[in-house]
Design a protein around this motif. Structure first.
Motif, PDB file in Angstrom:
ATOM      1  N   VAL A   1       0.817  -1.216   0.000  1.00 12.47           N
ATOM      2  CA  VAL A   1       0.000   0.000   0.000  1.00 12.47           C
ATOM      3  C   VAL A   1       0.849   1.264   0.000  1.00 12.47           C
ATOM      4  O   VAL A   1       0.318   2.371  -0.063  1.00 12.47           O
ATOM      5  CB  VAL A   1      -0.954   0.020   1.215  1.00 12.47           C
ATOM      6  N   GLY A   2       2.167   1.106   0.079  1.00 11.14           N
ATOM      7  CA  GLY A   2       3.009   2.292   0.051  1.00 11.14           C
ATOM      8  C   GLY A   2       4.480   1.941   0.079  1.00 11.14           C
ATOM      9  O   GLY A   2       4.865   0.873   0.550  1.00 11.14           O
ATOM     10  N   GLU A   3       5.287   2.833  -0.459  1.00 13.66           N
ATOM     11  CA  GLU A   3       6.733   2.693  -0.424  1.00 13.66           C
ATOM     12  C   GLU A   3       7.335   4.038  -0.057  1.00 13.66           C
ATOM     13  O   GLU A   3       6.769   5.088  -0.355  1.00 13.66           O
ATOM     14  CB  GLU A   3       7.271   2.232  -1.783  1.00 13.66           C
ATOM     15  N   ALA A   4       8.488   3.999   0.606  1.00 12.94           N
ATOM     16  CA  ALA A   4       9.132   5.243   1.027  1.00 12.94           C
ATOM     17  C   ALA A   4      10.640   5.060   1.025  1.00 12.94           C
ATOM     18  O   ALA A   4      11.142   3.948   1.224  1.00 12.94           O
ATOM     19  CB  ALA A   4       8.654   5.641   2.422  1.00 12.94           C
ATOM     20  N   THR A   5      11.348   6.154   0.810  1.00 13.70           N
ATOM     21  CA  THR A   5      12.808   6.100   0.790  1.00 13.70           C
ATOM     22  C   THR A   5      13.428   6.725   2.033  1.00 13.70           C
ATOM     23  O   THR A   5      14.641   6.667   2.208  1.00 13.70           O
ATOM     24  CB  THR A   5      13.357   6.824  -0.455  1.00 13.70           C
ATOM     25  N   ASN A   6      12.588   7.326   2.888  1.00 20.41           N
ATOM     26  CA  ASN A   6      13.099   7.907   4.129  1.00 20.41           C
ATOM     27  C   ASN A   6      11.984   7.933   5.173  1.00 20.41           C
ATOM     28  O   ASN A   6      10.831   7.595   4.882  1.00 20.41           O
ATOM     29  CB  ASN A   6      13.669   9.314   3.896  1.00 20.41           C
ATOM     30  N   GLN A   7      12.325   8.349   6.385  1.00 19.64           N
ATOM     31  CA  GLN A   7      11.370   8.320   7.488  1.00 19.64           C
ATOM     32  C   GLN A   7      10.181   9.247   7.246  1.00 19.64           C
ATOM     33  O   GLN A   7       9.032   8.888   7.518  1.00 19.64           O
ATOM     34  CB  GLN A   7      12.075   8.693   8.790  1.00 19.64           C
ATOM     35  N   ALA A   8      10.447  10.439   6.743  1.00 20.56           N
ATOM     36  CA  ALA A   8       9.366  11.404   6.525  1.00 20.56           C
ATOM     37  C   ALA A   8       8.341  10.863   5.535  1.00 20.56           C
ATOM     38  O   ALA A   8       7.126  10.961   5.753  1.00 20.56           O
ATOM     39  CB  ALA A   8       9.943  12.728   6.024  1.00 20.56           C
ATOM     40  N   GLU A   9       8.825  10.269   4.451  1.00 23.56           N
ATOM     41  CA  GLU A   9       7.923   9.700   3.455  1.00 23.56           C
ATOM     42  C   GLU A   9       7.138   8.527   4.039  1.00 23.56           C
ATOM     43  O   GLU A   9       5.954   8.344   3.745  1.00 23.56           O
ATOM     44  CB  GLU A   9       8.717   9.225   2.235  1.00 23.56           C
ATOM     45  N   ALA A  10       7.808   7.735   4.878  1.00 24.29           N
ATOM     46  CA  ALA A  10       7.147   6.578   5.486  1.00 24.29           C
ATOM     47  C   ALA A  10       5.995   7.014   6.383  1.00 24.29           C
ATOM     48  O   ALA A  10       4.901   6.444   6.342  1.00 24.29           O
ATOM     49  CB  ALA A  10       8.158   5.759   6.278  1.00 24.29           C
ATOM     50  N   PHE A  11       6.226   8.036   7.203  1.00 27.52           N
ATOM     51  CA  PHE A  11       5.173   8.530   8.090  1.00 27.52           C
ATOM     52  C   PHE A  11       3.999   9.075   7.278  1.00 27.52           C
ATOM     53  O   PHE A  11       2.837   8.816   7.596  1.00 27.52           O
ATOM     54  CB  PHE A  11       5.721   9.629   9.000  1.00 27.52           C
TER      55      PHE A  11
END
Length: 204
Positions: free
Chosen positions: A17-27
């Motif tokens: 449901v989602g992908e992120a390359t850093n903590q901010a994007e993950a949150f």
């Protein structure tokens, strides 16, 4: 980030449901999608993946974390487990292992590679013991210890009742008492606590 998929149009009922390359994007992504499972790559270059584990757990308490790493350092694995990760998968392992880990962790169990289980959990048990926890454990009755061990082995409440020749409601009352004494919130935390503090043997 993954969620259970009731539509069945993704592999094994799971979907990304989602992908992120850093903590901010993950949150940001997690706030929109409310994932059941976080798969966290510990080998981040700009940020410390280990420090991110407790932040995820505190911000999204209903979700569970699996860490993915190429490192074979037991100390790093130990820190991940102590931080609250429910699963640890080495990158050298195949996709089927990751799928199995997701299924186990989603069901409330701990996943560690067999070669890592004994070393990681034994170190966690030794390093996390202190006087406060010792006093909590000493307050447990013999029956409560039996129920903890069976719970950590994966038995359901009705199965525990049958094994111990007691009623289901009695098991429920014991579990309530156990969680209160150990200051835990649910069976999931209890299983991990049992592994860490030697109240039950981890899976091998």
């Amino acid at each position: 980030m993954m969620r259970d998929n009731d539509t069945g149009d993704s592999r094994d009922g799971m979907r990304v449901v989602g992908e992120a390359t850093n903590q901010a994007e993950a949150f940001q992504a997690a706030q929109k999608t409310a994932p059941d499972i976080f798969i966290l790559d510990l080998d981040l270059r700009a940020e410390n993946g280990l420090d991110f584990v407790p932040k995820l757990i505190s911000s999204f308490p209903a979700a569970r974390v699996i860490v993915l790493t190429s490192s074979t350092e037991i100390e790093a694995h130990q820190r991940a487990v102590q931080s609250g990760a429910m699963g640890l998968v080495l990158k050298e392992q195949g996709a089927e292992v990751l799928i199995a880990a997701i299924e186990k962790v989603y069901s409330g169990e701990v996943w560690l590679a067999r070669s890592l289980t004994a070393s990681v959990l034994s170190r966690v048990s030794r390093s996390s013991s202190n006087n406060e926890e010792a006093l909590k454990i000493e307050s447990l009755t013999k029956r409560e210890r039996e129920i903890i061990a069976l719970t950590a082995q994966g038995f359901k409440r009705s199965q525990i009742a049958e094994k111990l020749f007691i009623s289901d409601s009695t098991v429920r009352n014991h579990l309530t008492s156990i969680l209160s004494k150990l200051e835990l919130s649910d069976r999931f935390e209890l299983v991990f606590y049992a592994y860490r503090h030697g109240l039950s043997k981890p899976p091998v």
